[in-house]
Scaffold this active site. Structure first.
Site, PDB file in Angstrom:
ATOM      1  N   VAL A 178     -51.619   6.520  52.211  1.00 37.71           N
ATOM      2  CA  VAL A 178     -52.491   6.047  51.141  1.00 37.71           C
ATOM      3  C   VAL A 178     -51.870   6.329  49.778  1.00 37.71           C
ATOM      4  O   VAL A 178     -51.902   5.480  48.880  1.00 37.71           O
ATOM      5  CB  VAL A 178     -53.884   6.673  51.260  1.00 37.71           C
ATOM      6  CG1 VAL A 178     -54.775   6.199  50.113  1.00 37.71           C
ATOM      7  CG2 VAL A 178     -54.522   6.301  52.589  1.00 37.71           C
ATOM      8  N   ASP A 179     -51.306   7.511  49.610  1.00 40.87           N
ATOM      9  CA  ASP A 179     -50.602   7.809  48.359  1.00 40.87           C
ATOM     10  C   ASP A 179     -49.501   6.790  48.098  1.00 40.87           C
ATOM     11  O   ASP A 179     -49.367   6.254  46.992  1.00 40.87           O
ATOM     12  CB  ASP A 179     -49.982   9.199  48.427  1.00 40.87           C
ATOM     13  CG  ASP A 179     -50.936  10.299  47.999  1.00 40.87           C
ATOM     14  OD1 ASP A 179     -51.902  10.007  47.282  1.00 40.87           O
ATOM     15  OD2 ASP A 179     -50.716  11.449  48.387  1.00 40.87           O
ATOM     16  N   ALA A 180     -48.681   6.544  49.120  1.00 43.46           N
ATOM     17  CA  ALA A 180     -47.550   5.623  48.952  1.00 43.46           C
ATOM     18  C   ALA A 180     -48.032   4.206  48.671  1.00 43.46           C
ATOM     19  O   ALA A 180     -47.474   3.500  47.825  1.00 43.46           O
ATOM     20  CB  ALA A 180     -46.666   5.655  50.192  1.00 43.46           C
TER      21      ALA A 180
END
Length: 406
Positions: free
Chosen positions: A171-173
């Site tokens: 999700v961060d990426a």
């Protein structure tokens, strides 16, 4: 002959970033040629110390992945003078990207509304955990929380098992990529109209967006998605895991002509006429029996042998590889995705760069470098019009710091 330039040459970006989502977004912009100024506290981006022992002397893999090629300036944003310097740098920029805790930038007058009131053409992108409009706006948000609260973990794992997260901070990426896309769209709009933009992204919204197909299926069926392990719950075989002599492969052959080709590939042509497996729906209902038969037929091969055999018949197949095997793959090497990075300790490592190439915009051949904490403070301030005497006075008052260790 005109020298090729990268797509974002001449674009100046100021980053107030921590960990992955914000720095990852500006890393994409930096790889595309933007000049990224990373504003850090005296302690630095927390990712500098992520998973790193104080005694190891090595850089954090997280910091290395998302901060190469940037310029680091160290400011004390608790000091009004430090805030004023940050404001000046932000107003000289084309783009500001920040993923600080919600409310922090407003409290010091570095938010989008304040800065864009002075410079309407500024593109300002903010990243939060849960968005800024709901009751969770001030909650700390990390990748794992977004995976949990977006439904992602509810459908990841084995049937009847516990929820699982992905093996990396997906999700961060993905939020980094989404934010960079939004910035690029805003830059294109600015080039046409001269108008700036205020962009908001969140880990929660990105995590939900990544599951668009599943949400559409849920909307159509009304049935809650269930954990199905490696298999696709609606079609078969699709993403099914098959054990081979040296590991595993995955196969996908749920279209009827693909299924028939798979049956011929495993030398079981009569299987295509078996009533248990006549249609994809039949194969879903009888998946355990189907997997047992395919495992027996393919289990005599190694992964590469199975891949070669299936590809002769046009069946989609992938060998499950570990990182060492991936790095050695001729297909991976041919993509050129791995780039050299100088780790600041006298060594070079290779890590993934952009997952696409430009034929005409040029590639940087020399190794990327990682910024030491505050390494470019004096250089950046000089470019912003500060004299050496002014910089020295700021150093003496501990408003800024120059150099330092990552």
């Amino acid at each position: 002959m005109t020298e090729n330039k990268k797509a974002l040459d001449g674009v100046r970006v100021v980053e107030f970033g921590q960990f992955i989502a914000g720095p990852g977004a500006t890393q994409i912009l930096a790889d595309l040629g933007a000049d990224v100024i990373k504003i850090e506290s005296f302690n630095g981006d927390n990712s500098r110390k992520f998973g790193v022992s104080e005694k190891s002397g090595y850089r954090s893999g997280m910091f290395m992945a998302y901060n190469r090629g940037k310029k680091s300036i160290t400011l004390d944003l608790r000091n009004p003078e430090g805030v004023e310097i940050a404001r000046k740098l932000a107003l000289r920029a084309d783009v500001v990207v920040q993923n600080t805790r919600v409310g922090v930038m407003e409290s010091i007058g570095l938010d989008a509304a304040t800065l864009r009131a002075e410079k309407p053409g500024l593109i300002y992108a903010s990243i939060s955990g849960f968005g800024t409009g709901g009751p969770s706006r001030e909650r700390p948000g990390l990748d794992i929380a977004a995976q949990a609260e977006s439904g992602m973990m509810s459908l990841t794992g084995e049937p009847g098992g516990t929820p699982l997260k992905t093996g990396f901070a997906v999700v961060d990426a993905a939020t980094a990529t989404a934010t960079a896309n939004a910035v690029l769209a805003a830059l294109f709009r600015f080039a046409r109209t001269g108008e700036g933009e205020t962009i908001e992204a969140s880990l929660l919204a990105t995590a939900i967006g990544l599951q668009s197909q599943i949400w559409a299926e849920y909307a159509c069926s009304g049935s809650l998605p269930q954990r199905a392990g490696n298999a696709q719950p609606l079609v078969a075989p699709a993403a099914d895991l098959i054990a081979v002599q040296d590991g595993y492969i995955v196969i996908s052959a749920y279209m009827e002509d693909h299924w028939q080709r798979l049956c011929r590939a495993v030398e079981l042509p009569d299987l295509a006429r078996d009533e248990r497996f006549a249609t994809s729906n039949d194969r879903v209902r009888n998946r355990p029996a189907m997997i047992d038969i395919l495992s027996t037929a393919l289990g005599r091969y190694t992964g590469e042998e199975a891949r070669a055999q299936l590809e002769k018949f046009g069946v989609v197949c992938g060998v499950v590889r570990d990182y060492r095997q991936v790095r050695a793959s001729a297909d991976v090497q041919a993509t050129g995705i791995f780039k050299r990075v100088n780790d600041g300790r006298g060594q070079e490592v290779e890590i993934p760069g952009l997952p696409f190439t430009f034929a005409d915009a040029g590639e940087m051949e020399k190794p990327y470098t990682l910024p030491e904490l505050g390494e470019h403070t004096l250089e950046v301030l000089a470019q912003a019009g500060f004299t050496p005497e002014q910089c020295q006075a700021l150093l003496d008052r501990k408003v800024i710091a120059a150099g330092g260790s990552a």
